[in-house]
Motif scaffolding. Structure first.
Motif, short mmCIF file in Angstrom:
data_model
loop_
_atom_site.label_atom_id
_atom_site.label_comp_id
_atom_site.label_asym_id
_atom_site.label_seq_id
_atom_site.Cartn_x
_atom_site.Cartn_y
_atom_site.Cartn_z
N GLY A 23 0.83 -1.20 0.00
CA GLY A 23 0.00 0.00 0.00
C GLY A 23 0.86 1.24 0.00
N SER A 86 -6.43 2.35 -4.82
CA SER A 86 -7.84 2.39 -4.42
C SER A 86 -7.97 1.97 -2.97
CB SER A 86 -8.67 1.45 -5.31
OG SER A 86 -8.30 0.10 -5.08
N ASN A 87 -9.17 2.16 -2.43
CA ASN A 87 -9.41 1.80 -1.03
C ASN A 87 -10.11 0.47 -0.92
OD1 ASN A 87 -11.80 2.62 -2.08
ND2 ASN A 87 -12.45 3.78 -0.29
N LYS A 88 -9.77 -0.46 -1.88
CA LYS A 88 -10.39 -1.78 -1.83
C LYS A 88 -10.04 -2.50 -0.53
CE LYS A 88 -8.61 -4.75 -4.62
NZ LYS A 88 -8.23 -5.46 -5.85
N LYS A 89 -8.79 -2.35 -0.09
CA LYS A 89 -8.35 -2.91 1.18
C LYS A 89 -7.67 -1.80 1.97
CE LYS A 89 -7.47 -7.48 -0.80
NZ LYS A 89 -6.44 -8.49 -1.12
N THR A 90 -7.38 -2.05 3.22
CA THR A 90 -6.71 -1.02 4.02
C THR A 90 -5.56 -1.63 4.79
OG1 THR A 90 -8.27 -1.41 5.82
CG2 THR A 90 -8.76 0.40 4.32
N GLU A 106 -13.38 5.30 4.96
CA GLU A 106 -13.69 4.38 3.87
C GLU A 106 -14.77 4.91 2.95
OE1 GLU A 106 -14.55 0.60 5.43
OE2 GLU A 106 -12.48 0.14 5.97
N SER A 111 -9.96 7.13 -5.03
CA SER A 111 -8.94 6.42 -5.78
C SER A 111 -8.21 7.40 -6.69
CB SER A 111 -9.59 5.30 -6.60
OG SER A 111 -10.31 4.42 -5.77
N GLU A 150 -1.87 -2.67 -9.17
CA GLU A 150 -2.95 -2.21 -8.27
C GLU A 150 -2.46 -2.26 -6.83
OE1 GLU A 150 -7.07 -3.52 -9.09
OE2 GLU A 150 -6.13 -4.79 -10.59
N ASP A 152 -3.18 -0.68 -2.64
CA ASP A 152 -4.19 -0.16 -1.73
C ASP A 152 -3.70 1.13 -1.08
OD1 ASP A 152 -6.07 -2.37 -1.96
OD2 ASP A 152 -4.48 -3.54 -1.02
#
Length: 672
Positions: A23, A86-90, A106, A111, A150, A152
């Protein structure tokens, strides 16, 4: 800002390529301090590796790109690599208050694209627009040979209660339950009010099949659904399984929702309409809960009335377009659509619940949704043909005072193929408004003509003051189109030519002569269309010279290029060079007019395609110039008349032609 081990940007890029980064987070800095993003163009990149270690890059200058600028740079081969963040995971550090703050973030975290050009320039770009299919975006990156990864968003929060945010977050926790309770209560109250309002409106606006015209085939299939509802026992006696799901597919405004309402009204059964946005809110896991509640409500409606019930989900593609394996998966959307599918699979044989979905983007929907057993039938609701457009106009003009001379069949002929039911309803309404404003006793044919023009190109902006040189240039341009319509084989002079700017940004227009709907086009038809489109640019070149060609032909050039590409790549109309074959794969949404061609042929074939395109366009342009040069006297006189009057119709153009003695070559062409 906390100090972390520092690395060079090159090392950061190498670790990204090797997949060692989990990330990242950007910090804008100035004078060694963190600032807001609009206060500086220098950043440091905080990076968390897969083993949890955090480091930061040296201070770097960054440029801001729009998504369009990013695509343009990629198309030109300038982009070396890109990271889609993106904020798919943190990634969070431990600490209760840090987790609370992350939870709040969240819902609003944006993104972005972090990329670097081959010349070393670093840039941050906007994410892809929501209308762009994520799969299409990935294919575009591959097509432009852009390496991408990709990652995070990295969020680093202090876990100390007495830290910078301790007091604020603690206060938020203490007061959070009360506004949450109020928000949920107000949401429920608002939803009930909305449902009551919808029910009241629906009770007043009864929709039956008598209100539906111009889509006879779709109407016949919906009437078959009516038979399933009314005579389900008869179908069961023959061992037929009654379909429970139906998908209405077609362009916007063609009557999908109207058909669903008419079906419920004719069947005399409860009807509930929802849109996917009603399922998803900022509260986690509420989508699946809302779906269960809606399906249970429909079951209760059917049970209370002792009949079947219909659940109509409009724009279902906004949920169903994101499959479970999608790299851009939104977990909340996935849970919601999964719950919809679970509910549809869970219908009992004795439950008469029918689900109707509507979409204008069937190509992006997950096959798991469209399969038989869920949506058993797809009913196409297309644009109406000429007969259908006349019938639709008749429905919308039932209570309007038409003059005896107004022939709706002629009005339908004035509308192009591709006019939807909504467009035609708008035309009828605009014609009524114009008749009222002019204090007429009835609606006349010219009211419909002006209404059609208003829907197509917008209202006239007569208040706009054009320079004299711009007016005469526009007149030459539009007369170039008009003359080519007459002498290139379009069947006659245009209905109307105007150089009055409109509210939709059109500087002038030339309305083609009336023609019947056509579903098959020959190579000659395409070449004629290209010559007509070239008429404006060619007229400007003849009058002003090649160095004084204006920007007015931009859209004409876009259209001719698209036509020739389709001729060669889709219809094999350059078989002498490329053979009888199609070239490229068409992807995108044909119902929305948003498609693109994915290349599936070699570089040599691509050069042959370019050569064939250039040859066709060059030949057509030269032929267009030859015709206009033969009719130069007519071009100049008619353009001056158009500049003076600002609009001309076909009869006026023909009168001007009769007053001019043309050269023999042009006259012989005219006689042909």
């Amino acid at each position: 800002m906390k100090i972390y081990p520092e690395i060079k940007f090159d090392n950061f890029a190498k670790q990204v390529e090797k997949g060692l980064v989990g990330g990242i987070s950007l910090k804008y800095v100035a004078d060694g301090k963190e600032v807001k993003n609009f206060e500086s163009n220098q950043i440091v990149i905080l990076m968390q590796s897969r083993n949890g270690e955090i480091s930061t890059t040296q201070k770097i200058e960054i440029f801001k790109f729009t998504f369009t600028e990013f695509v343009s740079q990629g198309k030109n081969g300038e982009v070396d690599g890109a990271v889609i963040v993106s904020n798919k995971k943190t990634f969070r550090q431990s600490g209760f208050f840090g987790r609370i703050k992350n939870w709040f973030k969240e819902a609003t975290e944006q993104s972005y694209i972090l990329g670097w050009l081959k010349n070393g320039t670093l840039f941050i770009g906007d994410p892809p627009p929501s209308l762009l299919n994520p799969g299409d975006f990935a294919k575009m990156l591959h097509e432009y040979n852009i390496k991408y990864w990709e990652l995070d968003i990295l969020r680093i929060e202090e876990s100390n209660f007495f830290g910078k945010w301790g007091f604020m977050i603690g206060s938020a926790i203490l007061i959070f339950p009360f506004p949450l309770f109020v928000a949920i209560s107000n949401s429920n109250i608002g939803r009930k009010r909305d449902e009551a309002a919808k029910a009241a409106i629906a009770a007043k606006q009864k929709t039956t099949f008598d209100n539906i015209a111009g889509i006879d085939e779709a109407k016949a299939e919906v009437l078959e659904i009516l038979d399933f509802i009314k005579f389900s026992e008869e179908f069961a006696r023959y061992g037929a399984r009654t379909p429970k799901g139906f998908l209405f597919v077609g362009p916007p405004g063609c009557g999908k929702t109207l058909l669903a309402k008419a079906l419920a009204e004719e069947a005399k059964i409860p009807f509930k309409a929802v849109v996917p946005s009603e399922f998803v809110t900022v509260w986690r896991a509420s989508g699946a809960t809302s779906v269960r509640a809606v399906f249970q409500e429909v079951r209760n409606m059917a049970k209370a009335n002792g009949t079947a019930a219909i659940l109509f989900i409009d724009e279902i593609d906004s949920l169903g377009s994101r499959g479970i394996d999608s790299q851009w998966e939104d977990k909340e959307d996935s849970r919601t659509i999964t719950q919809v599918l679970t509910e549809m699979d869970g219908f009992q044989p004795n439950e008469k619940i029918f689900v109707i979905g509507a979409t204008n983007r069937p190509e992006v929907m997950d096959p798991a949704i469209r399969r038989p057993g869920r949506f058993d039938r797809e009913i196409i609701v297309p644009f109406p043909d000429l007969k259908g457009r006349k019938e639709i106009l008749s429905v919308h003009c039932r209570n309007k005072p038409l003059s005896p001379e107004t022939d709706l069949e002629k009005v339908a002929e004035l509308t192009p193929l591709g006019f939807s039911r909504a467009d035609l309803a708008n035309v009828a309404n605009e014609a009524s408004i114009r008749a009222v404003r002019l204090k007429k006793r009835s609606i006349e044919i010219d009211d419909f003509e002006m209404a059609i023009e208003k829907v197509l190109v917008g209202s006239e902006r007569k208040s706009t003051i054009m320079r004299e040189e711009d007016k005469i240039r526009a007149a030459y341009h539009e007369m170039g189109h008009g003359i080519m319509m007459k002498f290139a084989g379009c069947g006659g002079f245009p209905q109307k030519i105007s150089i009055i700017p409109t509210t939709k940004g059109v500087g002038g227009f030339t309305k083609a002569p009336q023609k019947e709907d056509k579903y098959y086009y020959t190579k000659k038809d395409f070449l004629t269309r290209i010559k007509v489109l070239f008429g404006g640019r060619a007229a400007e070149e003849i009058i002003y010279g090649s160095d004084e060609i204006s920007t007015g032909a931009k859209e004409d050039l876009q259209q001719v290029t698209k036509i020739v590409e389709e001729m060669i790549c889709d219809f094999g109309m350059a078989s002498d060079i490329l053979g009888p074959r199609t070239l490229g794969l068409i992807e995108g949404s044909p119902y929305l007019g948003k498609t693109f061609r994915k290349r599936n042929y070699s570089e040599k074939t691509a050069k042959d395609v370019d050569s064939a395109i250039r040859e066709i366009l060059t030949n057509c342009y030269n032929e267009t110039k030859k015709i206009l040069e033969d009719y130069r006297q007519y071009l100049e006189k008619s353009a001056q008349e158009l500049k003076k009057k600002e609009t001309l119709n076909g009869e006026e153009m023909e009168t001007i032609l009769k007053e001019i003695k043309e050269p023999l070559g042009a006259l012989s062409l005219f006689l042909l």
